[in-house]
Design a protein around this motif. Structure first.
Motif, short mmCIF file in Angstrom:
data_model
loop_
_atom_site.label_atom_id
_atom_site.label_comp_id
_atom_site.label_asym_id
_atom_site.label_seq_id
_atom_site.Cartn_x
_atom_site.Cartn_y
_atom_site.Cartn_z
N LYS A 114 100.05 40.04 77.52
CA LYS A 114 99.31 40.33 76.29
C LYS A 114 97.91 40.86 76.64
CE LYS A 114 98.64 36.85 73.45
NZ LYS A 114 98.53 35.92 72.30
N ALA A 115 97.26 40.24 77.60
CA ALA A 115 95.93 40.70 78.02
C ALA A 115 96.01 42.12 78.60
CB ALA A 115 95.34 39.74 79.04
N SER A 116 97.08 42.41 79.33
CA SER A 116 97.25 43.74 79.94
C SER A 116 97.44 44.84 78.90
CB SER A 116 98.45 43.73 80.89
OG SER A 116 98.19 42.88 81.98
N GLU A 117 97.84 44.47 77.70
CA GLU A 117 97.96 45.45 76.62
C GLU A 117 96.59 45.94 76.16
OE1 GLU A 117 100.24 43.70 73.46
OE2 GLU A 117 101.93 43.26 74.79
N HIS A 118 95.55 45.13 76.38
CA HIS A 118 94.21 45.45 75.90
C HIS A 118 93.23 45.80 77.00
CE1 HIS A 118 95.25 44.24 71.83
NE2 HIS A 118 95.91 43.23 72.37
N TYR A 119 93.53 45.38 78.22
CA TYR A 119 92.60 45.57 79.33
C TYR A 119 93.33 46.12 80.55
CZ TYR A 119 89.68 42.42 76.54
OH TYR A 119 88.96 41.85 75.53
N ASP A 120 92.72 47.13 81.20
CA ASP A 120 93.29 47.62 82.44
C ASP A 120 92.94 46.65 83.58
OD1 ASP A 120 90.62 48.18 83.26
OD2 ASP A 120 90.82 50.33 82.87
N ASP A 121 93.38 46.96 84.79
CA ASP A 121 93.18 46.03 85.91
C ASP A 121 91.71 45.72 86.15
OD1 ASP A 121 95.92 45.83 86.32
OD2 ASP A 121 95.95 47.25 87.99
N LYS A 122 90.86 46.76 86.12
CA LYS A 122 89.43 46.53 86.36
C LYS A 122 88.84 45.65 85.27
CE LYS A 122 84.96 48.77 87.05
NZ LYS A 122 84.25 50.04 87.24
N ALA A 123 89.20 45.89 84.03
CA ALA A 123 88.69 45.09 82.92
C ALA A 123 89.18 43.65 83.01
CB ALA A 123 89.09 45.72 81.59
N LEU A 124 90.44 43.46 83.40
CA LEU A 124 90.96 42.08 83.55
C LEU A 124 90.25 41.36 84.68
CD1 LEU A 124 94.80 42.35 82.93
CD2 LEU A 124 93.18 40.85 81.77
N ALA A 125 89.99 42.05 85.78
CA ALA A 125 89.25 41.43 86.88
C ALA A 125 87.83 41.09 86.43
CB ALA A 125 89.23 42.35 88.09
N THR A 126 87.23 41.97 85.65
CA THR A 126 85.88 41.73 85.14
C THR A 126 85.88 40.56 84.16
OG1 THR A 126 85.34 44.06 85.43
CG2 THR A 126 83.91 42.79 83.95
N LEU A 127 86.88 40.50 83.33
CA LEU A 127 87.00 39.37 82.40
C LEU A 127 87.16 38.06 83.16
CD1 LEU A 127 87.12 38.49 79.46
CD2 LEU A 127 89.55 39.11 79.44
N ALA A 128 87.96 38.07 84.21
CA ALA A 128 88.10 36.87 85.05
C ALA A 128 86.75 36.49 85.66
CB ALA A 128 89.14 37.12 86.14
N MET A 129 85.98 37.49 86.09
CA MET A 129 84.64 37.21 86.64
C MET A 129 83.69 36.68 85.58
SD MET A 129 83.92 40.16 89.46
CE MET A 129 84.94 41.49 88.85
N ALA A 130 83.83 37.15 84.34
CA ALA A 130 82.98 36.64 83.25
C ALA A 130 83.26 35.16 83.00
CB ALA A 130 83.20 37.46 81.98
N ILE A 131 84.54 34.79 83.07
CA ILE A 131 84.90 33.38 82.94
C ILE A 131 84.35 32.61 84.14
CG2 ILE A 131 86.82 31.74 82.85
CD1 ILE A 131 88.41 34.05 81.40
N GLY A 132 84.47 33.19 85.32
CA GLY A 132 83.92 32.56 86.52
C GLY A 132 82.41 32.47 86.50
N GLN A 133 81.76 33.47 85.91
CA GLN A 133 80.30 33.46 85.83
C GLN A 133 79.83 32.24 85.04
OE1 GLN A 133 78.64 36.63 83.45
NE2 GLN A 133 76.65 36.50 84.46
N VAL A 134 80.37 32.03 83.86
CA VAL A 134 79.96 30.85 83.09
C VAL A 134 80.44 29.59 83.79
CG1 VAL A 134 81.89 30.73 81.45
CG2 VAL A 134 79.63 29.93 80.77
#
Length: 157
Positions: A114-134
């Motif tokens: 479902k996430a891959s439908e809205h985000y490409d690989d770079k965006a998904l990796a960035t989103l994972a980093m945003a979760i990791g950042q907080v």
């Protein structure tokens, strides 16, 4: 509470500034909107039950022009009409990552798809980093208890 438990961690561990700056730069690479990063980080603060993080990220969203309805509705995003499908999947991802799942893996293949439908690989990796950042700052917020809603120089004893 009139003061934090810890003094300013950036003064105790000066390397923290470089780490924080690198995380901010990585999550601001343009592959996902800053608003999405802030929504995810607000939801993380809510999940861990930390006033400092919820006040910080709510304030950041409001300063960026987000409406009170959107900011307030992050806590109940599933039935709120204020979020795009991409924002919803980002909020679902942060919940999955930060909430134990007694029935198996936290991020099942269906959620990733479902996430891959809205985000490409770079965006998904960035989103994972945003979760990791907080996630990187959650222990400092929980252990050090900086004061919410005050200037950064006043948050720490």
């Amino acid at each position: 509470m009139t003061e934090s438990r810890l003094p300013n961690p950036a003064k105790l561990v000066p390397e923290l500034g470089k780490v924080a700056g690198a995380l901010f730069e990585a999550t601001g690479n343009g592959s996902i909107p800053r608003t999405t990063v802030s929504l995810v980080q607000l939801r993380a603060g809510q999940i861990v039950g930390n006033t400092y993080l919820t006040v910080l990220h709510s304030g950041n969203l409001r300063k960026a022009g987000e409406t009170d309805e959107r900011v307030t509705a992050v806590a109940s995003w599933r039935d709120a009409p204020y979020f795009t499908e991409a924002e919803r999947v980002a909020l679902e991802l942060v919940e999955a990552v930060l909430t134990p799942n007694p029935d198996g893996e936290r991020v099942p293949d269906a959620l990733y798809a479902k996430a891959s439908e809205h985000y490409d690989d770079k965006a998904l990796a960035t989103l994972a980093m945003a979760i990791g950042q907080v996630g990187f700052f959650i222990p400092l917020a929980l252990i050090g208890k900086p004061l919410p809603g005050v200037a950064p120089a006043e948050q720490w004893r």
